[in-house]
Enzyme design. Structure first.
Site, PDB file in Angstrom:
ATOM      1  N   CYS A   1      -3.039  33.308   9.718  1.00 21.21           N
ATOM      2  CA  CYS A   1      -2.936  33.938  11.027  1.00 21.21           C
ATOM      3  C   CYS A   1      -2.636  32.930  12.129  1.00 21.21           C
ATOM      4  O   CYS A   1      -3.485  32.669  12.983  1.00 21.21           O
ATOM      5  CB  CYS A   1      -4.236  34.667  11.321  1.00 21.21           C
ATOM      6  SG  CYS A   1      -3.936  36.381  11.647  1.00 21.21           S
TER       7      CYS A   1
ATOM      8  N   GLU B   1       0.838  -1.198   0.000  1.00 19.95           N
ATOM      9  CA  GLU B   1       0.000   0.000   0.000  1.00 19.95           C
ATOM     10  C   GLU B   1       0.877   1.254   0.000  1.00 19.95           C
ATOM     11  O   GLU B   1       0.774   2.090   0.901  1.00 19.95           O
ATOM     12  CB  GLU B   1      -0.900   0.001   1.244  1.00 19.95           C
ATOM     13  CG  GLU B   1      -1.784  -1.225   1.395  1.00 19.95           C
ATOM     14  CD  GLU B   1      -2.481  -1.314   2.751  1.00 19.95           C
ATOM     15  OE1 GLU B   1      -2.170  -0.513   3.668  1.00 19.95           O
ATOM     16  OE2 GLU B   1      -3.345  -2.197   2.901  1.00 19.95           O
TER      17      GLU B   1
END
Ligand SMILES: *Cc1c(COP(=O)(O)O)cnc(C)c1O
Length: 424
Positions: A342, A273
């Site tokens: 921010c 995988e």
């Protein structure tokens, strides 16, 4: 090995100067190299040519339909962790018979979707999940093929957030309990036990943890077979690492040789995988310098890509190499490369030595193909970046930059709030 190289003083992706990509689609923008994607998939696949095997690409590493499609055309299958990922696989034309479904929190809807689709198998992570799959399969008049995801308690020696095979991790079934769990699974009416599965972590740069895992799992396979289980698949998960800075992970060939040596006598079909090792170095994040500023104790390069576009540095303190798109000989500074978001955690690099850059110049954040776009968000209401695939001299937009309208799609102001106009 990838195809992002300087020709003269300009950084190219294959035959296209990155400056041209920026001109065409703007920044920030993910740029994928088709040739690199093909090469990485082939190298991994060919390494296991001597063994019956299936490559189930880990969709979460990068789930763009174009990238999925490319791997499916090369014979790949998919490792999915959600119904949404299965939806993508089907959209991209993937063969459900080559899909394995992992994940510690599968929902009823997702299990039904997977059973309806006819996936190859579920990688089951708990006894409750096993019972749920059995019950749903029964209701649907289907049989569910399964492996148990065994947690071998092996230290993958990687970042704690991406270790998954330790006994303190939430994943899988402890190897000491797995035999009992297999015996229980066999008694369930709608379950076919066909394999053994694991996934011990990500960005693993040594062969040892894989070998340790393999010896524990092959012992389990032999035990199960001695009890009459028809175990046909052994799934090694993903996790092979790449070079971001100076790591020296085993090459796929080396990884494969070590595995082939130990499992060829078992007569199993191996499943892998891989995610990062296939897509990690296949892309860069192209970004533009907005400002440079000198704080009291630090210099900052403010760029137009932020943690919402590439969260790995903020989340895992990951290193990504950063290169100027046009090489110039200027003096070097130690800088933080930061985004517009921010948050103080919004950085792409800290205390990095870079040649001086100026507003408007382009930077390439390297090795951004895995867990880059797929982990991106709209935080700070930032439209997500475009994704572009380069093939030779061709530029293909595989996902346009999001627009402001995309940010509010589906949001709804209820009538009682519509009735009254806002106060100005
Ligand atoms: C994330 C994940 C992978 C892929 O990991 P890489 O480190 O990208 O190779 C494979 N299998 C499972 C179950 C995963 O969760």
């Amino acid at each position: 090995m990838h195809y992002f190289e300087y020709q003269g003083e300009d950084l190219y992706c294959e035959e296209v100067p990155l400056a041209r990509v920026a001109e065409k689609v703007g920044t920030p923008c993910y740029v994928y190299s088709h040739r690199t994607l093909v090469r990485h998939f082939r190298v991994f696949d060919n390494a296991f040519a001597d063994l019956p095997h299936l490559i189930c690409y880990s969709v979460k590493a990068n789930s763009n339909l174009a990238i999925l499609r490319l791997f499916f055309q090369m014979g790949g299958g998919a490792d999915i962790l959600s119904g949404g990922e299965l939806f993508r696989v089907l959209k991209a034309g993937g063969n459900p018979g080559k899909v394995v479904c992992s994940g510690v929190g599968k929902t009823e809807q997702e299990i039904m979707f997977a059973l309806r689709t006819g996936i190859l198998m579920f990688n089951v992570e708990s006894s409750q999940e096993l019972e749920l799959i059995d019950r749903i399969a029964g209701q649907m008049g289907k049989r569910a093929s399964i492996s148990l995801r065994v947690n071998p308690d092996v230290d993958p020696k990687t970042h704690p957030y991406i270790s998954t095979g330790l006994k303190t991790n939430k994943f899988g079934i402890d190897i000491r309990d797995s035999l009992d769990e297999y015996r229980r699974a066999r008694r369930l009416a709608n379950i076919d036990v066909i394999g053994v599965d694991c996934h011990i972590g990500s960005q693993i740069t040594e062969i040892g943890p894989f070998m340790e895992t393999l010896s524990r799992l092959s012992a389990l396979v032999e035990q199960l077979r001695s009890e009459g289980f028809d175990i046909r698949f052994l799934d090694m998960g993903g996790g092979l690492g790449i070079t971001y800075l100076d790591e020296t992970p085993p090459q796929p060939q080396e990884y494969a040789r070590a595995i082939i040596d130990r499992v060829s006598s078992l007569g199993l079909t191996m499943i892998f995988e891989p995610g990062r090792v296939i897509v990690g170095n296949s892309a860069i994040l192209l970004t533009k310098v907005l400002f440079t500023k000198k704080g009291v104790s630090k210099r900052f390069v403010v760029v137009d890509a932020g943690m919402n576009d590439l969260v790995r540095p903020s989340l895992y303190d990951s290193y990504h190499h950063i290169q100027p798109v046009r090489r110039v000989s200027r003096h070097k500074d130690i800088v933080d490369v930061v985004g517009p978001v921010c948050e103080s955690g919004d950085f792409l690099a800290r205390d990095r030595q870079l040649p001086e850059v100026r507003p408007g110049e382009l930077l390439a954040v390297m090795s951004a193909g895995a867990y880059g776009f797929s982990m991106s968000s709209n935080y700070n209401s930032r439209p997500r970046p475009a994704e572009v695939m380069i093939r030779g001299e061709e530029i293909h937009i595989i996902r346009p930059r999001e627009e402001y309208e995309d940010l509010v799609r589906g949001e709804h102001i209820p009538d009682f709030l519509v009735a009254e106009d806002p106060e100005y």
